[in-house]
Design a protein around this motif. Sequence first.
Motif, PDB file in Angstrom:
ATOM      1  N   TRP A  99       0.859  -1.185   0.000  1.00  0.00           N
ATOM      2  CA  TRP A  99       0.000   0.000   0.000  1.00  0.00           C
ATOM      3  C   TRP A  99       0.893   1.232   0.000  1.00  0.00           C
ATOM      4  O   TRP A  99       1.867   1.306   0.748  1.00  0.00           O
ATOM      5  CB  TRP A  99      -0.900  -0.001   1.239  1.00  0.00           C
ATOM      6  CG  TRP A  99      -1.758   1.213   1.342  1.00  0.00           C
ATOM      7  CD1 TRP A  99      -3.001   1.382   0.807  1.00  0.00           C
ATOM      8  CD2 TRP A  99      -1.440   2.438   2.007  1.00  0.00           C
ATOM      9  NE1 TRP A  99      -3.470   2.629   1.100  1.00  0.00           N
ATOM     10  CE2 TRP A  99      -2.527   3.310   1.836  1.00  0.00           C
ATOM     11  CE3 TRP A  99      -0.335   2.894   2.719  1.00  0.00           C
ATOM     12  CZ2 TRP A  99      -2.557   4.595   2.348  1.00  0.00           C
ATOM     13  CZ3 TRP A  99      -0.354   4.181   3.233  1.00  0.00           C
ATOM     14  CH2 TRP A  99      -1.458   5.011   3.045  1.00  0.00           C
ATOM     15  N   ARG A 100       0.566   2.223  -0.858  1.00  0.00           N
ATOM     16  CA  ARG A 100       1.328   3.469  -0.901  1.00  0.00           C
ATOM     17  C   ARG A 100       0.489   4.643  -0.400  1.00  0.00           C
ATOM     18  O   ARG A 100       0.917   5.359   0.470  1.00  0.00           O
ATOM     19  CB  ARG A 100       1.840   3.737  -2.324  1.00  0.00           C
ATOM     20  CG  ARG A 100       2.783   2.646  -2.850  1.00  0.00           C
ATOM     21  CD  ARG A 100       4.059   2.522  -2.035  1.00  0.00           C
ATOM     22  NE  ARG A 100       4.904   3.687  -2.087  1.00  0.00           N
ATOM     23  CZ  ARG A 100       5.848   3.923  -2.986  1.00  0.00           C
ATOM     24  NH1 ARG A 100       6.092   3.046  -3.925  1.00  0.00           N
ATOM     25  NH2 ARG A 100       6.548   5.028  -2.954  1.00  0.00           N
ATOM     26  N   TRP A 101      -0.720   4.875  -0.961  1.00  0.00           N
ATOM     27  CA  TRP A 101      -1.573   5.959  -0.499  1.00  0.00           C
ATOM     28  C   TRP A 101      -2.977   5.802  -1.078  1.00  0.00           C
ATOM     29  O   TRP A 101      -3.189   5.079  -2.027  1.00  0.00           O
ATOM     30  CB  TRP A 101      -1.013   7.334  -0.853  1.00  0.00           C
ATOM     31  CG  TRP A 101      -0.833   7.599  -2.327  1.00  0.00           C
ATOM     32  CD1 TRP A 101      -1.800   7.998  -3.221  1.00  0.00           C
ATOM     33  CD2 TRP A 101       0.368   7.486  -3.085  1.00  0.00           C
ATOM     34  NE1 TRP A 101      -1.272   8.129  -4.479  1.00  0.00           N
ATOM     35  CE2 TRP A 101       0.070   7.829  -4.420  1.00  0.00           C
ATOM     36  CE3 TRP A 101       1.678   7.147  -2.772  1.00  0.00           C
ATOM     37  CZ2 TRP A 101       1.014   7.827  -5.441  1.00  0.00           C
ATOM     38  CZ3 TRP A 101       2.624   7.141  -3.793  1.00  0.00           C
ATOM     39  CH2 TRP A 101       2.292   7.481  -5.100  1.00  0.00           C
ATOM     40  N   ASP A 102      -3.932   6.492  -0.437  1.00  0.00           N
ATOM     41  CA  ASP A 102      -5.322   6.554  -0.900  1.00  0.00           C
ATOM     42  C   ASP A 102      -5.625   7.967  -1.363  1.00  0.00           C
ATOM     43  O   ASP A 102      -5.119   8.938  -0.782  1.00  0.00           O
ATOM     44  CB  ASP A 102      -6.304   6.228   0.241  1.00  0.00           C
ATOM     45  CG  ASP A 102      -6.234   4.791   0.690  1.00  0.00           C
ATOM     46  OD1 ASP A 102      -6.238   3.899  -0.177  1.00  0.00           O
ATOM     47  OD2 ASP A 102      -6.206   4.554   1.916  1.00  0.00           O
ATOM     48  N   VAL A 103      -6.471   8.081  -2.382  1.00  0.00           N
ATOM     49  CA  VAL A 103      -7.028   9.366  -2.812  1.00  0.00           C
ATOM     50  C   VAL A 103      -8.539   9.161  -2.814  1.00  0.00           C
ATOM     51  O   VAL A 103      -9.089   8.520  -3.705  1.00  0.00           O
ATOM     52  CB  VAL A 103      -6.512   9.789  -4.201  1.00  0.00           C
ATOM     53  CG1 VAL A 103      -7.168  11.091  -4.636  1.00  0.00           C
ATOM     54  CG2 VAL A 103      -4.988   9.926  -4.189  1.00  0.00           C
ATOM     55  N   LEU A 104      -9.197   9.686  -1.766  1.00  0.00           N
ATOM     56  CA  LEU A 104     -10.611   9.398  -1.567  1.00  0.00           C
ATOM     57  C   LEU A 104     -11.526  10.601  -1.737  1.00  0.00           C
ATOM     58  O   LEU A 104     -12.735  10.426  -1.885  1.00  0.00           O
ATOM     59  CB  LEU A 104     -10.821   8.785  -0.175  1.00  0.00           C
ATOM     60  CG  LEU A 104      -9.981   7.537   0.111  1.00  0.00           C
ATOM     61  CD1 LEU A 104     -10.221   7.053   1.528  1.00  0.00           C
ATOM     62  CD2 LEU A 104     -10.266   6.444  -0.903  1.00  0.00           C
ATOM     63  N   ASP A 105     -10.969  11.815  -1.716  1.00  0.00           N
ATOM     64  CA  ASP A 105     -11.854  12.980  -1.809  1.00  0.00           C
ATOM     65  C   ASP A 105     -11.317  14.076  -2.724  1.00  0.00           C
ATOM     66  O   ASP A 105     -11.813  15.184  -2.704  1.00  0.00           O
ATOM     67  CB  ASP A 105     -12.142  13.546  -0.426  1.00  0.00           C
ATOM     68  CG  ASP A 105     -10.881  13.917   0.341  1.00  0.00           C
ATOM     69  OD1 ASP A 105      -9.780  13.883  -0.237  1.00  0.00           O
ATOM     70  OD2 ASP A 105     -10.999  14.234   1.535  1.00  0.00           O
ATOM     71  N   GLU A 106     -10.343  13.767  -3.541  1.00  0.00           N
ATOM     72  CA  GLU A 106      -9.785  14.772  -4.447  1.00  0.00           C
ATOM     73  C   GLU A 106     -10.693  15.023  -5.646  1.00  0.00           C
ATOM     74  O   GLU A 106     -10.795  16.130  -6.142  1.00  0.00           O
ATOM     75  CB  GLU A 106      -8.402  14.306  -4.915  1.00  0.00           C
ATOM     76  CG  GLU A 106      -7.662  15.327  -5.745  1.00  0.00           C
ATOM     77  CD  GLU A 106      -6.246  14.888  -6.049  1.00  0.00           C
ATOM     78  OE1 GLU A 106      -5.835  15.055  -7.206  1.00  0.00           O
ATOM     79  OE2 GLU A 106      -5.559  14.370  -5.147  1.00  0.00           O
ATOM     80  N   HIS A 107     -11.357  13.969  -6.120  1.00  0.00           N
ATOM     81  CA  HIS A 107     -12.243  14.066  -7.289  1.00  0.00           C
ATOM     82  C   HIS A 107     -13.573  13.403  -6.955  1.00  0.00           C
ATOM     83  O   HIS A 107     -13.578  12.289  -6.416  1.00  0.00           O
ATOM     84  CB  HIS A 107     -11.620  13.364  -8.502  1.00  0.00           C
ATOM     85  CG  HIS A 107     -10.262  13.882  -8.853  1.00  0.00           C
ATOM     86  ND1 HIS A 107     -10.073  15.090  -9.487  1.00  0.00           N
ATOM     87  CD2 HIS A 107      -9.034  13.366  -8.655  1.00  0.00           C
ATOM     88  CE1 HIS A 107      -8.776  15.281  -9.675  1.00  0.00           C
ATOM     89  NE2 HIS A 107      -8.121  14.255  -9.169  1.00  0.00           N
ATOM     90  N   PRO A 108     -14.709  14.024  -7.289  1.00  0.00           N
ATOM     91  CA  PRO A 108     -16.000  13.419  -6.940  1.00  0.00           C
ATOM     92  C   PRO A 108     -16.344  12.184  -7.770  1.00  0.00           C
ATOM     93  O   PRO A 108     -17.175  11.392  -7.371  1.00  0.00           O
ATOM     94  CB  PRO A 108     -16.999  14.545  -7.206  1.00  0.00           C
ATOM     95  CG  PRO A 108     -16.324  15.439  -8.187  1.00  0.00           C
ATOM     96  CD  PRO A 108     -14.853  15.341  -7.910  1.00  0.00           C
ATOM     97  N   HIS A 109     -15.679  11.993  -8.925  1.00  0.00           N
ATOM     98  CA  HIS A 109     -16.046  10.903  -9.821  1.00  0.00           C
ATOM     99  C   HIS A 109     -15.190   9.643  -9.657  1.00  0.00           C
ATOM    100  O   HIS A 109     -15.408   8.659 -10.355  1.00  0.00           O
ATOM    101  CB  HIS A 109     -15.975  11.376 -11.273  1.00  0.00           C
ATOM    102  CG  HIS A 109     -14.594  11.775 -11.695  1.00  0.00           C
ATOM    103  ND1 HIS A 109     -14.067  13.007 -11.417  1.00  0.00           N
ATOM    104  CD2 HIS A 109     -13.628  11.082 -12.336  1.00  0.00           C
ATOM    105  CE1 HIS A 109     -12.830  13.065 -11.880  1.00  0.00           C
ATOM    106  NE2 HIS A 109     -12.530  11.916 -12.445  1.00  0.00           N
ATOM    107  N   VAL A 110     -14.223   9.656  -8.724  1.00  0.00           N
ATOM    108  CA  VAL A 110     -13.365   8.480  -8.569  1.00  0.00           C
ATOM    109  C   VAL A 110     -12.656   8.509  -7.215  1.00  0.00           C
ATOM    110  O   VAL A 110     -12.342   9.569  -6.684  1.00  0.00           O
ATOM    111  CB  VAL A 110     -12.327   8.385  -9.717  1.00  0.00           C
ATOM    112  CG1 VAL A 110     -11.365   9.557  -9.692  1.00  0.00           C
ATOM    113  CG2 VAL A 110     -11.574   7.061  -9.694  1.00  0.00           C
TER     114      VAL A 110
END
Length: 132
Positions: A99-110
């Motif tokens: 695991w390196r990192w999560d991106v959960l709220d940067e873009h609403p479509h993904v």
Amino acid sequence: MTPTVDVMDIPQVTLGAINIEAADPRALGAFWAAVTGGTPAPSGDFVYLPPAAPGGFAMFFQPLTGPRPDRLTIHLDLTVPWGTRSAEVERLVSAGATWRWDVLDEHPHVQWTTLADPEGNLFCVAEHPPQA
């Protein structure tokens, strides 16, 4: 006026295989087989991983031909159904990914999680919310 494009003028290009140089092609091929569900076909120092299902993608692993670059400028984005990303990430980490990192709220479509395969190649596991 927009010019008309004849379908016959559009190249019929498809993805044949993703080629990856590896320190250990057999081990990396086995990891990606666990990711995709494919069955590796080793041949000497090389491993071919055919698509696991229609619409899937093939991979080809070959020995490194030089030093690994410090930074890769391309990576795979894998897509899973909405709501399954966390479970898929857990499955891939247990198969050998890091695991390196999560991106959960940067873009609403993904939403996505960035992982590294056992040789450090980055890839993402993404999920897109259902269309409203």
